[in-house]
Scaffold this motif. Structure first.
Motif, PDB file in Angstrom:
ATOM      1  N   CYS B  69       0.853  -1.185   0.000  1.00  0.00           N
ATOM      2  CA  CYS B  69       0.000   0.000   0.000  1.00  0.00           C
ATOM      3  C   CYS B  69       0.893   1.240   0.000  1.00  0.00           C
ATOM      4  O   CYS B  69       1.905   1.269   0.701  1.00  0.00           O
ATOM      5  CB  CYS B  69      -0.861  -0.018   1.256  1.00  0.00           C
ATOM      6  N   CYS B 102      -6.628  -2.834   9.366  1.00  0.00           N
ATOM      7  CA  CYS B 102      -5.506  -3.554   8.761  1.00  0.00           C
ATOM      8  C   CYS B 102      -5.242  -4.862   9.515  1.00  0.00           C
ATOM      9  O   CYS B 102      -5.047  -4.847  10.732  1.00  0.00           O
ATOM     10  CB  CYS B 102      -4.247  -2.674   8.776  1.00  0.00           C
ATOM     11  N   PRO B 103      -5.197  -6.000   8.810  1.00  0.00           N
ATOM     12  CA  PRO B 103      -5.007  -7.277   9.497  1.00  0.00           C
ATOM     13  C   PRO B 103      -3.615  -7.441  10.098  1.00  0.00           C
ATOM     14  O   PRO B 103      -3.413  -8.319  10.935  1.00  0.00           O
ATOM     15  CB  PRO B 103      -5.245  -8.311   8.389  1.00  0.00           C
ATOM     16  N   ILE B 121       2.327   4.013   6.211  1.00  0.00           N
ATOM     17  CA  ILE B 121       2.331   2.567   5.982  1.00  0.00           C
ATOM     18  C   ILE B 121       3.692   1.989   6.372  1.00  0.00           C
ATOM     19  O   ILE B 121       4.728   2.452   5.892  1.00  0.00           O
ATOM     20  CB  ILE B 121       2.079   2.229   4.483  1.00  0.00           C
ATOM     21  N   CYS B 126       3.108  -4.545   5.740  1.00  0.00           N
ATOM     22  CA  CYS B 126       2.034  -4.548   4.740  1.00  0.00           C
ATOM     23  C   CYS B 126       2.130  -5.783   3.850  1.00  0.00           C
ATOM     24  O   CYS B 126       3.191  -6.106   3.347  1.00  0.00           O
ATOM     25  CB  CYS B 126       2.113  -3.280   3.893  1.00  0.00           C
ATOM     26  N   GLY B 128      -0.175  -6.114   1.299  1.00  0.00           N
ATOM     27  CA  GLY B 128      -0.821  -5.744   0.035  1.00  0.00           C
ATOM     28  C   GLY B 128      -2.241  -6.262  -0.112  1.00  0.00           C
ATOM     29  O   GLY B 128      -2.719  -6.470  -1.224  1.00  0.00           O
ATOM     30  N   CYS B 129      -2.927  -6.437   1.009  1.00  0.00           N
ATOM     31  CA  CYS B 129      -4.262  -7.043   0.939  1.00  0.00           C
ATOM     32  C   CYS B 129      -5.327  -6.074   0.420  1.00  0.00           C
ATOM     33  O   CYS B 129      -6.384  -6.495  -0.036  1.00  0.00           O
ATOM     34  CB  CYS B 129      -4.679  -7.563   2.307  1.00  0.00           C
ATOM     35  N   GLY B 130      -5.073  -4.781   0.521  1.00  0.00           N
ATOM     36  CA  GLY B 130      -5.989  -3.783  -0.048  1.00  0.00           C
ATOM     37  C   GLY B 130      -7.205  -3.461   0.806  1.00  0.00           C
ATOM     38  O   GLY B 130      -8.083  -2.712   0.384  1.00  0.00           O
ATOM     39  N   LYS B 131      -7.248  -3.998   2.023  1.00  0.00           N
ATOM     40  CA  LYS B 131      -8.414  -3.736   2.877  1.00  0.00           C
ATOM     41  C   LYS B 131      -8.531  -2.233   3.197  1.00  0.00           C
ATOM     42  O   LYS B 131      -9.601  -1.650   3.113  1.00  0.00           O
ATOM     43  CB  LYS B 131      -8.231  -4.527   4.180  1.00  0.00           C
ATOM     44  N   CYS B 132      -7.394  -1.639   3.527  1.00  0.00           N
ATOM     45  CA  CYS B 132      -7.401  -0.211   3.855  1.00  0.00           C
ATOM     46  C   CYS B 132      -7.747   0.612   2.607  1.00  0.00           C
ATOM     47  O   CYS B 132      -8.386   1.659   2.701  1.00  0.00           O
ATOM     48  CB  CYS B 132      -6.035   0.221   4.392  1.00  0.00           C
ATOM     49  N   LEU B 146      -2.764   0.635  -3.951  1.00  0.00           N
ATOM     50  CA  LEU B 146      -1.765  -0.427  -4.064  1.00  0.00           C
ATOM     51  C   LEU B 146      -0.825  -0.161  -5.232  1.00  0.00           C
ATOM     52  O   LEU B 146      -1.253   0.306  -6.285  1.00  0.00           O
ATOM     53  CB  LEU B 146      -2.458  -1.781  -4.267  1.00  0.00           C
TER      54      LEU B 146
HETATM   55  S1  SF4 Z   1      -2.856  -3.155   2.163  1.00  0.00           S
HETATM   56 FE1  SF4 Z   1      -3.595  -4.519   3.831  1.00  0.00          FE
HETATM   57  S2  SF4 Z   1      -1.731  -4.977   4.984  1.00  0.00           S
HETATM   58 FE2  SF4 Z   1      -1.223  -3.217   3.708  1.00  0.00          FE
HETATM   59  S3  SF4 Z   1      -1.634  -1.432   5.026  1.00  0.00           S
HETATM   60 FE3  SF4 Z   1      -3.519  -1.825   3.846  1.00  0.00          FE
HETATM   61  S4  SF4 Z   1      -4.766  -3.126   5.171  1.00  0.00           S
HETATM   62 FE4  SF4 Z   1      -2.682  -3.199   5.975  1.00  0.00          FE
END
Ligand code: SF4
Ligand code: SF4
Ligand code: SF4
Lengths: 320, 197
Positions: B69, B102-103, B121, B126, B128-132, B146
């Motif tokens: 991210c 963020c996990p 970040i 990180c 790269g899960c993209g939740k945020c 991302l």
């Molecule tokens: S992309 Fe996922 S792991 Fe990376 S900062 Fe965002 S929520 Fe957290």
């Protein structure tokens, strides 16, 4: 015999390889995507209880527009501008006036004798028939005008680039408002993206959307803060994200019609900031689309839907 | 306190953050340029097409995804209620783990001055899960997005994520300009914004 065995073995091997490749190929097709282990479901925030919906869509007027325009209401008609064109429309969509201006319009305001159009860095005034009255100089190089309104015969300009409001008199002499009042909870205009709307009420109150603070603020001409309210929440009763309400209009009785980006929706708030109803929820707009600019004629809410290229008219629901 | 006064919000927004991003991106561009042959291409994510499906975290050939991210500070509202940082419905805006979206707790929330918070970040964490990014895009300005980091990416002939991306968001870009960073709406490259207003 041995040759035959080898042939069979190679055949089985070839079938196996093809099967593996095919499974891999099909499995990797985007539409066969596995369950997302990091799923963040925002759908629940997009649904609006039916009991909150106060309006229903009564008409759509198709428009041709390349760049995002602006709209306002005056004398029970709609004034709409986009690209280099200004149009006056009846609520039925009939064109009452139509003229071109020198630059793409970003905001419009109308009085009984003037149509003021704001370009990116300056503004101009025209008669209702399209005759040019005057044009301002460029305000500053980093000016990015997002809204215009009239206050006691003066022209109010919201500049998202400079995070300031300018008030110009007839001689185009300007006064700046920075939204800094000295009050503990006020920090000037927080405008992270180009959404910075101003509107003047029927009783001549100047309101500004301090979008970074999710706040609506009432100023006098000298920049003194007279009143404000804010609603920060991810839920339907509040504003979320960095720049909401992206647009707003004032009803005759001083209530607010707000339009939000992110979760695109149009809502009505009381004068003191209580959510009264939802005119249109995210389900009637394009996902991740633009916040529609809004105007009001009586109880009717008019929205400029840039994504669908239409002016959408929402009338009050009978049963409400 | 004195420090804080000198370092006011506008200065911060206008210069500090912008430069930090610019230096970061330039640094990375430098590394990327070294990694790639002149005139070559590398894979990158178009942030306007990405729909945060989660596959950037799970489908990279590397054990730790090359996708991270990044934060376009110019677009950020420095909000107290950040849709990319907080889980929805959180009422007490504090950094408690239970409040964070963020996990991997990869986002640091830093107080700047009332009412501004900076979100940084931590790339080591990180995945790269993209939740945020989903939270920021749905509720905010979309300043979190991302990007494939070219100091990590192997520049595979066929990017394993591009192959499965449901949004067709990953494409080849010039190696000497390898990032598709969202821009500043008052800057000359505001084409990224003009489609949003
Ligand atoms: S992309 Fe996922 S792991 Fe990376 S900062 Fe965002 S929520 Fe957290
Ligand atoms: S695979 Fe595509 S849509 Fe999914 S997170 Fe990566 S770039 Fe975004
Ligand atoms: S090119 Fe290879 S290393 Fe780079 S992001 Fe795609 S799969 Fe990962």
């Amino acid at each position: 015999m041995q040759n035959k065995m080898i042939k069979y073995f190679l055949l089985v091997l070839a079938i196996l390889i093809v099967a593996i490749i095919a499974t891999n190929y099909i499995g990797n097709k985007p539409k066969n995507a596995k369950q997302n282990p990091y799923e963040y479901n925002v759908e629940e925030f997009k649904t609006v209880p039916d009991s909150l919906i106060s309006h229903t869509e009564v008409r759509q007027v198709k428009i041709t527009v390349k760049q995002h325009g602006s709209l306002t209401s005056f004398d029970n008609t709609i004034w709409f501008s986009a690209d280099n064109s200004v149009k006056n429309l009846s609520l039925e969509g009939k064109i009452l006036a139509d003229f071109t201006v020198s630059e793409p319009v970003r905001a419009i305001a109308v009085t009984s004798d003037l149509v003021v159009v704001a370009y990116e860095k300056k503004f101009a005034a025209y008669s209702h028939d399209g005759e040019k009255a005057f044009e301002s100089d460029v305000i500053t190089d980093s000016t990015y005008i997002t809204s215009v309104a009239f206050l006691n015969g003066k022209i109010v300009i919201a500049d998202a680039g400079k995070r300031k409001i300018y008030i110009y008199d007839k001689n185009l002499k300007g006064r700046e408002i920075e939204g800094i009042s000295g009050a503990k909870n006020l920090h000037g205009f927080v405008i992270p993206s180009p959404y910075f709307d101003v509107a003047v009420s029927a009783s001549n109150e100047l309101w500004a959307a301090n979008t970074g603070m999710h706040s609506l603020q009432h100023y006098d001409e000298n920049g003194n803060l007279l009143d404000s309210w804010e609603k920060i929440s991810n839920n339907i009763d509040g504003f979320c994200g960095c720049c909401n309400p992206a647009h707003f209009a004032l009803m005759n009785d001083g209530r607010f019609v707000t339009s939000e980006k992110g979760l695109t929706r149009i809502k009505i708030y009381s004068r003191t900031g209580e959510l009264e109803s939802v005119v249109a929820g995210p389900d009637v707009f394009v996902e991740d689309g633009h916040a529609p600019e809004v105007a009001v004629i009586g109880d009717t809410v008019i929205a400029l839907d840039f994504d669908r290229k239409m002016i959408r008219i929402f009338g009050k629901r009978e049963s409400k | 306190m004195g420090e804080e006064k000198k370092y006011n919000r506008r200065d911060f927004l206008a210069t500090g953050a912008r430069f930090s991003l610019a230096f970061g991106v330039l640094g990375l561009a430098g590394i990327a340029a070294q990694n790639s042959r002149a005139g070559g291409t590398v894979w990158q994510i178009d942030p306007f097409k990405c729909t945060q499906c989660g596959r950037c975290a799970t489908d990279c050939v590397l054990s730790e995804s090359a996708v991270k991210c990044v934060h376009a500070y110019d677009l950020c509202g420095y909000c107290d209620l950040c849709g990319g940082y907080f889980k929805p419905g959180v009422t007490d805006l504090n950094t408690g783990a239970e409040n964070q979206l963020c996990p991997t707790a990869a986002i640091e929330r830093k107080f700047i001055e009332e009412p501004y918070f900076e979100y940084i970040i931590n790339e080591e964490l990180c995945i790269g899960c993209g939740k945020c990014v989903k939270g920021c895009t749905s509720f905010g300005n979309g300043s979190l997005h991302l990007q494939i980091r070219h100091d990590l990416c192997d520049n595979c002939n066929e990017c394993a994520i591009a192959r499965v991306c449901p949004s067709d968001a990953i494409r080849r870009v010039q190696a000497n300009d390898p990032y598709l960073i969202k821009g500043d709406f008052t800057a000359s490259e505001k084409t990224t914004w003009t489609n949003k207003i």
